[in-house]
Scaffold this motif. Structure first.
Motif: not given
Length: 495
Positions: A403-411
């Motif tokens: 299981p994998s999770n990636i979070e990134f900010y796009v504002g």
């Protein structure tokens, strides 16, 4: 030869030496040793190997605490060694790791290199009060008495009649976790002594045992019905929460912006807390101003002081984690505090970009780290291969393992996301995964189940107005086997 016979043969050989030997069984729980090994060995592994990640630690803890009734003096469930100090988790997570193993009466085997250990690692591993809970002579493994919504209350009875209580927040947002003396099995009394095993302080409570916990945080107490409870200050628990863009969002603040923070102080004691005042402070250059009263003459049992604060973030704040600290003072030597971690995100992309070129907010992965522009190698960063899906090789993208999770900010600056997704060719026919895109806490795209036999599948999502995007790779619903999922050509359109 079956497992029970194999380990029994070894037990008999050890006994013939005439020497006292601790016999540890390790067949990773495959043959359910908790059902038959009580008279064979002293401890037995209950799960597969632990890795130095919060997800691994949490999964093993949850599997092990269901087996509490099989453990006792001289025969213990072993959820594998401690990872404290190996630098794959935060100190907050390591404290929870240590607390969980101690409340479960697990063997506390140090799994880090003490030659390079930090002072914080020694502080965790050397907490004698928590170790005493683990090694209590009654020998009962603690277990959950309540688990709901990622919040857990675990209790371990102790030889002298005290109860050890662990409050644990497994989730991603701050939670106030509570239980009562009655719920943990203590007799009715006018007051109780509450020993905080990390603050090393004694307080009294009218019956409520509570702590405001950050994500992945925990608090451990030793509690008893003490006739002399009145000589201790009342237990006041303190917390803080940042107003976020949506429920469950990361506590993000941008440079130069104002943030709204609410602090709380709640009196759980029988006696009133007098002359109560809350203060909120931040790093150098950060300003915090109360917008509602932050003091009161007294708080009676169960009453709270809630204060709204305006926090000004300096325009010069660099991306990273920052700590806002709330301290509550009242007429005693007590000064409960709570540290609220907030994050200044990296700048949102201002042009179209590959996600593998962005700085992410967070990532976790089934095996090894998430890889940029290669497949997942399952061990160390950079050990992947070129991403190849059904014979087609891709130069850009993200290699994950369910299981994998990636979070990134796009504002709020991006409008769309697109990728070609599939199971990497380096895995066999057993590989199956699903790809999901989440924006502002809601799922907005789902690939369905993908297998190794399928070509890359286009996936796209409208992320207009989103502040944070999360990418999920799941196991396809059939367990984790050869689940290398590639986000090939993963890119965002931004302005």
């Amino acid at each position: 030869m079956d497992a029970k016979l194999r380990y029994t043969t070894m037990r008999d050989a050890l006994r013939r030496t005439g020497r006292p030997i601790v016999y540890s069984l390790c067949e990773w729980g495959v043959n359910r040793p908790w059902e038959w090994a009580k008279d064979v060995g002293h401890l037995w592994r209950t799960t597969g190997d632990i890795t130095d990640s919060y997800k691994s630690m949490l999964g093993i803890a949850k599997a092990n605490w269901t087996l509490a009734d099989y453990a006792g003096p001289g025969h213990w469930n072993d959820p594998d060694m401690l990872e404290v100090g190996n630098r794959g988790m935060t100190d907050n997570e390591y404290r929870s790791h240590f607390n969980l193993w101690a409340i479960m009466a697990a063997p506390l085997l140090i799994g880090s290199d003490l030659r390079t250990a930090t002072p914080q690692t020694f502080e965790i591993l050397g907490n004698r009060e928590v170790i005493a809970i683990d090694q209590d002579p009654l020998g009962v493994q603690g277990k959950p008495i309540r688990s709901a919504g990622g919040v857990h209350v675990l209790v371990k009875p102790l030889q002298n009649g005290d109860k050890a209580v662990l409050l644990f927040n497994e989730g991603e947002k701050t939670e106030r976790v509570t239980t009562t003396a009655a719920e943990i099995g203590l007799p009715q009394a006018s007051g109780y002594k509450l020993r905080d095993l990390w603050a090393h302080t004694d307080r009294h409570t009218a019956g409520t045992i509570a702590a405001t916990l950050p994500p992945h945080g925990s608090a451990m107490f030793r509690v008893n019905a003490d006739r002399g409870w009145a000589k201790y200050p009342p237990a006041v628990d303190t917390g803080a929460a940042l107003q976020t863009a949506y429920p469950g969002a990361l506590p993000l603040v941008e440079p130069g912006d104002n943030a709204s923070v609410t602090t709380s102080a709640t009196n759980n004691g029988r006696a009133p807390a007098m002359t109560v005042k809350s203060e909120l402070t931040g790093p150098a250059g950060w300003e915090a101003r109360p917008e509602s009263p932050n003091n009161t003459a007294s708080l009676r049992t169960g009453e709270s002081l809630n204060t709204k604060w305006l926090v000004k973030v300096p325009a010069s704040a660099k991306p990273g984690l920052y700590v806002l600290t709330v301290r509550t003072t009242f007429r005693s030597d007590a000064e409960p505090r709570f540290d609220l971690e907030v994050r200044v995100p990296p700048p949102a992309p201002r042009t179209n970009a590959y996600v593998s070129d962005l700085t992410w907010l967070s990532s976790d992965n089934g095996w090894g780290p998430v890889e940029r522009d290669t497949s997942n190698g399952e061990a160390d960063a950079g050990d992947g291969n070129p991403m190849t899906i059904n014979g087609v090789t891709f130069a850009k993208g993200i290699g994950a393992h369910a299981p994998s999770n990636i979070e990134f900010y796009v504002g709020g600056r991006c409008t769309s996301l697109a990728a070609n997704v599939g199971v990497d060719d380096e895995e066999g026919a057993d590989g199956s995964v699903g790809f999901e895109v989440w924006a502002n806490g809601a799922k907005i795209a789902d690939s369905g189940v993908m297998t190794n036999a399928m070509p890359a599948k286009p996936i796209s999502a409208d992320i207009t107005g989103a502040m944070v995007v999360r990418l999920v790779v799941n196991d396809g619903g059939n367990g984790i086997t050869s689940d290398h999922g590639d986000w090939a050509d993963l890119r965002v359109t931004c302005a």
